[in-house]
Write an enzyme that holds these catalytic residues in place. Structure first.
Site, PDB file in Angstrom:
ATOM      1  N   ASN A   1      31.709  23.065 -49.779  1.00 25.97           N
ATOM      2  CA  ASN A   1      31.536  22.317 -51.067  1.00 25.97           C
ATOM      3  C   ASN A   1      30.596  21.418 -50.744  1.00 25.97           C
ATOM      4  OD1 ASN A   1      32.488  20.086 -50.115  1.00 25.97           O
ATOM      5  ND2 ASN A   1      34.402  20.024 -51.250  1.00 25.97           N
ATOM      6  N   LYS A   2      30.138  21.385 -49.328  1.00 26.12           N
ATOM      7  CA  LYS A   2      28.197  20.220 -49.787  1.00 26.12           C
ATOM      8  C   LYS A   2      27.362  20.851 -50.547  1.00 26.12           C
ATOM      9  CE  LYS A   2      31.126  16.860 -48.144  1.00 26.12           C
ATOM     10  NZ  LYS A   2      31.795  17.314 -46.817  1.00 26.12           N
TER      11      LYS A   2
END
Ligand SMILES: *Cc1c(COP(=O)(O)O)cnc(C)c1O
Length: 394
Positions: free
Chosen positions: A194-195
């Site tokens: 999710n970065k």
């Protein structure tokens, strides 16, 4: 068949986060799978070189690893942090920032945040320094740069090391300079799913300290004096290696690096889209009883890994109710993070109380991370805006 009395079809659930993986990433991974070399090899090296080129900093070394947690551990290990040492960091972070200090038998000293930026408060860092303090780990929370000039100044005056947790901060800038080039001992980025860019799992340790880089490269792969790629391209017999320390298994696979090479190329476009969404949110929420997150100073870049909204004091609704209503409306939310001082391990290990961290505690009780990712459509962004507005005003 629809009739006038049937309820409107529910909108599909909008997840809190989604990666954006394109055909280039997929083709590069397939190419890797077909190449016969799937672990650390030519693509991991290509990714490291591309990352160094992106940072555009002379003498910078980029060391690809299988997580940011691994990178933080390697950086502290290479700096010689160990039992008896203290490392100062923020309570307002993910446990990975602090756990690596404990891996090495050193102690974590948690300090509170500046309520305006939600970043570690440099004044509290200075106040927490003792004769045992060896290092500071600033976290560029949500993607807004910590005041590194202040942190580096404190470190210089007290002879401390600085390792930046930049898991949120790609491509964040401070005074027009990319995080990763600020002159700390090491900076670590995360490519978790999710970065701001992803390799599935992965991280990059960045340093201008050649000794640190050398140690980290060795410790990344079992303490072998060369990594797999070097062994197969140098003149030393391919079967020969030396173990110089009990190292770790932290190398990045070529499968992961294949994704990273293309995600990195898309990073400027990713950031532009995140910026657009963040600005749409902040404009739409400006007159609501909420606190919108701070933008970067004029001329600087906020990576917008997270959009952290805070419920205003004037709003009677509590944070949990807000999140329940968002979920009921089909929108995923999250909380970043439950502060470390509330987590059983950290609380009990260091006998921590919420009163010691008033700003983090207060923020925690009122904050929500709402969806912000490049794959969101304008219609989805508007749906989040309308839903937040409806809940807050309703
Ligand atoms: C995601 C994250 C990490 C850990 O990253 P991994 O790549 O999952 O190890 C560390 N610190 C912060 C602040 C993070 O958000």
């Amino acid at each position: 068949m629809t009739t006038d009395s049937s309820p409107p079809a529910a909108l599909p659930f909008l997840p809190f986060a989604l990666p954006e993986i394109g055909e280039d990433e997929i083709n590069e991974v397939v190419d890797t799978l077909r190449s016969g070399w799937i672990t650390t090899g030519p693509k991991a090296r290509r990714f490291e070189l591309a990352f160094a080129e992106f940072l555009a900093e002379p003498q910078i070394e980029c060391i690809a690893v299988n997580s940011a947690t691994a990178g933080l551990h390697l950086a502290l290990e290479a700096l010689g942090i160990g039992p008896g040492d203290e490392v100062i960091t923020t309570t307002h972070t993910f446990t990975a920032t602090a756990e690596v200090v404990r891996y090495l038998g050193a102690d974590v000293v948690l300090v509170d945040i500046d309520p305006a930026t939600l970043n570690i408060d440099p004044n509290l860092v200075e106040a927490a320094i003792t004769p045992r303090t060896r290092a500071i780990i600033p976290v560029h929370y949500a993607g807004l740069a910590v005041d590194m000039l202040e942190i580096l100044d404190i470190a210089r005056r007290h002879g401390l090391r600085v390792v930046e947790d930049a898991a949120h901060a790609l491509p964040t800038t401070l005074e027009r300079e990319l995080i990763g080039t600020m002159g700390s001992d090491a900076t670590v980025f995360s490519f978790y799913a999710n970065k701001t860019m992803t390799t599935g799992e992965g991280g990059m340790l960045v340093t201008r300290n050649a000794e640190l880089a050398k140690r980290a490269r060795v410790m990344r792969l079992h303490g072998m004096s060369r990594d797999a790629f070097d062994r197969f391209t140098s003149k030393v017999p391919s079967w020969y290696y030396e173990i110089v320390a009990p190292g770790y298994k932290y190398n990045m696979t070529d499968i992961a690096a294949a994704m990273g090479i293309h995600q990195l190329k898309r990073l400027p476009a990713f950031q532009a889209r995140r910026e657009q969404i963040a600005q749409a949110y902040s404009a739409a929420f400006a007159d609501l009883p909420v606190i919108v997150p701070p933008s970067a100073p004029e001329g600087d870049v906020h990576s917008w890994h997270l959009y952290v909204l805070r419920l205003g004091d004037e709003l009677a609704m509590d944070r949990d109710t807000f999140i329940e209503r968002m979920f009921a409306a089909g929108i995923g939310c999250s909380v970043h993070y439950i502060p470390l001082h509330l987590q059983p391990y950290w609380r009990d290990r260091y006998d921590l109380r919420p009163e010691q961290f008033v700003h983090s505690q207060k923020t925690y009780e009122r904050m929500i991370s709402i969806p912000l990712y490049t794959a969101m459509t304008d219609v989805q962004v508007q749906r989040v805006i309308d839903t937040v507005t409806g809940i807050v005003l309703g």
